[in-house]
Design a protein around this motif. Structure first.
Motif, mmCIF file in Angstrom:
data_model
loop_
_atom_site.group_PDB
_atom_site.id
_atom_site.type_symbol
_atom_site.label_atom_id
_atom_site.label_comp_id
_atom_site.label_asym_id
_atom_site.label_seq_id
_atom_site.Cartn_x
_atom_site.Cartn_y
_atom_site.Cartn_z
ATOM 1 N N GLN A 131 -13.576 0.046 -10.388
ATOM 2 C CA GLN A 131 -13.713 -0.626 -9.098
ATOM 3 C C GLN A 131 -12.921 -1.927 -9.116
ATOM 4 N N MET A 132 -12.357 -2.267 -7.978
ATOM 5 C CA MET A 132 -11.565 -3.504 -7.884
ATOM 6 C C MET A 132 -12.083 -4.349 -6.715
ATOM 7 N N ALA A 133 -12.161 -5.642 -6.929
ATOM 8 C CA ALA A 133 -12.481 -6.573 -5.831
ATOM 9 C C ALA A 133 -11.150 -7.107 -5.309
ATOM 10 N N LEU A 134 -10.794 -6.720 -4.103
ATOM 11 C CA LEU A 134 -9.461 -7.047 -3.594
ATOM 12 C C LEU A 134 -9.517 -8.071 -2.461
ATOM 13 N N SER A 135 -8.622 -9.032 -2.499
ATOM 14 C CA SER A 135 -8.458 -9.979 -1.395
ATOM 15 C C SER A 135 -7.631 -9.290 -0.307
ATOM 16 N N PRO A 136 -7.561 -9.854 0.907
ATOM 17 C CA PRO A 136 -6.693 -9.259 1.940
ATOM 18 C C PRO A 136 -5.245 -9.139 1.461
ATOM 19 N N ALA A 137 -4.776 -10.121 0.705
ATOM 20 C CA ALA A 137 -3.395 -10.039 0.197
ATOM 21 C C ALA A 137 -3.243 -8.881 -0.783
ATOM 22 N N ASP A 138 -4.270 -8.690 -1.625
ATOM 23 C CA ASP A 138 -4.233 -7.557 -2.565
ATOM 24 C C ASP A 138 -4.188 -6.232 -1.810
ATOM 25 N N VAL A 139 -4.989 -6.139 -0.753
ATOM 26 C CA VAL A 139 -5.032 -4.892 0.029
ATOM 27 C C VAL A 139 -3.653 -4.624 0.639
ATOM 28 N N GLY A 140 -3.042 -5.667 1.174
ATOM 29 C CA GLY A 140 -1.698 -5.513 1.729
ATOM 30 C C GLY A 140 -0.710 -5.060 0.677
ATOM 31 N N ASN A 141 -0.802 -5.651 -0.492
ATOM 32 C CA ASN A 141 0.143 -5.290 -1.562
ATOM 33 C C ASN A 141 -0.066 -3.869 -2.052
ATOM 34 N N VAL A 142 -1.311 -3.484 -2.274
ATOM 35 C CA VAL A 142 -1.550 -2.137 -2.818
ATOM 36 C C VAL A 142 -1.190 -1.074 -1.776
ATOM 37 N N ALA A 143 -1.366 -1.407 -0.510
ATOM 38 C CA ALA A 143 -0.975 -0.460 0.539
ATOM 39 C C ALA A 143 0.542 -0.314 0.582
ATOM 40 N N ALA A 144 1.226 -1.414 0.373
ATOM 41 C CA ALA A 144 2.686 -1.397 0.480
ATOM 42 C C ALA A 144 3.346 -0.727 -0.719
ATOM 43 N N MET A 145 2.691 -0.761 -1.858
ATOM 44 C CA MET A 145 3.376 -0.309 -3.076
ATOM 45 C C MET A 145 3.107 1.145 -3.432
ATOM 46 N N GLY A 146 2.204 1.828 -2.741
ATOM 47 C CA GLY A 146 1.818 3.170 -3.140
ATOM 48 C C GLY A 146 0.818 3.080 -4.278
#
Ligand SMILES: C[S@@+](CC[C@H](N)C(=O)[O-])C[C@H]1O[C@@H](n2cnc3c(N)ncnc32)[C@H](O)[C@@H]1O
Length: 224
Positions: A170-185
């Motif tokens: 499990q990962m605790a993601l910030s909004p920036a993390d969510v944006g990054n993981v969505a963008a990178m595949g």
């Protein structure tokens, strides 16, 4: 999108996957292996594995020169080559002891050619529940079930399946993390993160992968 990958991996959220890959590499590969990462991206996983197994040499291939520039900085002693995996790989026959393929395209016949008999191939693919909590908001593409079976089938001529491991955390993601993981595949995305409409942190997001361990079959000696 390379920057998104750099930022996300730099945050350490996928460290457990790098650890799982390194553990499998140490368990299955020969001592001081020659390591090849096909679709190495920014070199994050190759760096972790190379250090763990004390690699004799490391080769990173990727079609993106932007990603590979980063890999070259992270792995100054490695050979980092911009290369299309669908072309014959720029390595001799039976020259690789340990091959990695993490969320990247796979050219099975070429993997089989460059791996020596008994070499280890580690392939990571995402499971359908990977990033499920943010999939809708971040407009991630669906991950097909049974991807691991498809990988095993595509590798079967040159490699036998040794093991299949589930890596899940499990990962605790910030909004920036969510944006990054969505963008990178690896789940992919339909739109730029800024257009995807997520602004709240996701307190607990599933990361779920299959880590497959393959062994290069012994080549048949031709009787002429
Ligand atoms: C989802 S990223 C994974 C990168 C890296 N393995 C990681 O997990 O950080 C997929 C990578 O495959 C590379 N790639 C896509 N098509 C390729 C091709 N035809 N030949 C070589 N690399 C390719 C992309 O440039 C990208 O770096």
């Amino acid at each position: 999108m390379v920057q998104a990958r750099i930022d996300f991996l730099g945050s350490g959220h996928f460290r457990p996957l790098a650890d799982a890959l390194s553990t499998a590499a140490a368990e299955f590969a020969v001592e001081r292996p020659v390591v090849l990462d096909v679709g190495a991206g920014t070199g994050y996983y190759l760096a972790a594995v190379r250090e763990r197994v004390n690699a004799r040499a490391a080769v990173a291939l990727d079609i993106s020169k932007f990603a590979l520039r980063r890999a070259a900085r992270l792995l100054p002693d490695a050979l980092c080559l911009v290369w299309d995996v669908w072309r014959p790989l720029p390595l001799g026959e039976a020259s690789v002891d340990l091959a990695l393929n993490v969320f990247a395209p796979r050219n099975a016949p070429e993997f089989a050619r460059v791996c020596r008999d008994g070499a280890t191939l580690l392939v990571v693919t995402p499971l359908p529940r990977h990033l499920q909590e943010i999939a809708e908001g971040a407009r991630l593409l669906d991950i097909r079930p049974g991807k691991d079976n498809d990988v095993a089938a595509s590798m079967a001529d040159g490699f036998e399946t040794i093991e299949s491991r589930t890596v899940e955390f499990q990962m605790a993601l910030s909004p920036a993390d969510v944006g990054n993981v969505a963008a990178m595949g690896p789940a992919g995305h339909h739109s730029a993160p800024s257009e995807a409409g997520f602004s709240t942190p996701a307190s607990s997001v599933t990361a779920a992968f299959t880590l497959q361990v393959f062994r290069r079959r012994i080549r048949e000696v031709s009787k002429t």
